[in-house]
Write an enzyme that holds these catalytic residues in place. Sequence first.
Site, mmCIF file in Angstrom:
data_model
loop_
_atom_site.group_PDB
_atom_site.id
_atom_site.type_symbol
_atom_site.label_atom_id
_atom_site.label_comp_id
_atom_site.label_asym_id
_atom_site.label_seq_id
_atom_site.Cartn_x
_atom_site.Cartn_y
_atom_site.Cartn_z
ATOM 1 N N LYS A 180 1.074 4.224 -2.829
ATOM 2 C CA LYS A 180 0.774 5.623 -2.556
ATOM 3 C C LYS A 180 1.947 6.535 -2.940
ATOM 4 C CE LYS A 180 -3.348 5.195 -1.717
ATOM 5 N NZ LYS A 180 -4.344 5.866 -2.576
ATOM 6 N N TYR A 235 0.829 -1.207 0.000
ATOM 7 C CA TYR A 235 0.000 0.000 0.000
ATOM 8 C C TYR A 235 0.863 1.256 0.000
ATOM 9 C CZ TYR A 235 -3.161 3.617 1.729
ATOM 10 O OH TYR A 235 -3.866 4.787 1.886
#
Length: 289
Positions: free
Chosen positions: A190, A186
Amino acid sequence: MIEGGRLQSEGGAPDGVRGRGYARRVATHSDAFPTRYGPWAVIAGASEGLGAAFADALAARGLHLVLLARRAELLDTLASTLRAAHHIEVRPLACDLADPSFAASLAHVTGDLDVGVAVYNAAYSFVAPLFDRPLSDALRVVDVNVRAPLVFLHTLVPAMLTRGRGAVVLMSSLAGFQGSPKLAAYAASKAFNTVLGESLWAELAPKGVDVITSCAGAIRTPAYAKALQKEAPGTLDASEVAERTLAALGHGPVVIPGATNKLASQVLRRLLSRRSAIGIMGKSVSGLE
């Protein structure tokens, strides 16, 4: 936001003003959005939480909406609420953003519309060491957080460039500024979102399209509340994150909503070593399930 161990979606105004009252005050002064950008907005990851807050904020500005998410029932309920509250047209589309058919579905539902604002708020993750989960979970992070934003933008932005106006909002995260244990895939995705947004800000501004990347911290959403053991410092209401992000359009490339989150980002990126910043992120993730 976190749902059942899965992080589903994140996140130029005065830092002392917060919550829905602030959102209402800002909305009353934002009637120029349809003229400035166009009459329709498309929001990916719109069923609840921050996506629903973006929908309400843009509807308050007079834009019609296309809402994208997987859960049809929540989308339909939100669409009915927004139609009644703001007297706008809303097109809900239940879809899986990771599915190869997403591009065709999005093009079909928006093909006859003058889309002025494109908000990519959807995200997927899991809270666990990377190799404790199957490869398919990490690949879904790539599909939803990396591949799908590119599909979304390639579908919607060319028409904005032809018209010479439009706006793009990409939701990123403070997690993308450094390594984040138990959020490895994740956090990496990002970092991609942030650099993508910064690059597009430079590419598209001369052509009349504003781009803002919002690097949010913790946001009060239904899913985040379920996963929460203790609220993180700097946690914001979804409505505040949406308003601060929209207010930053034209002032990019990046906005970090909230004074506490701005300070934290400065400390993590400029004052601490990378080793120390990664350690702090690891401790902050320990409060999530």
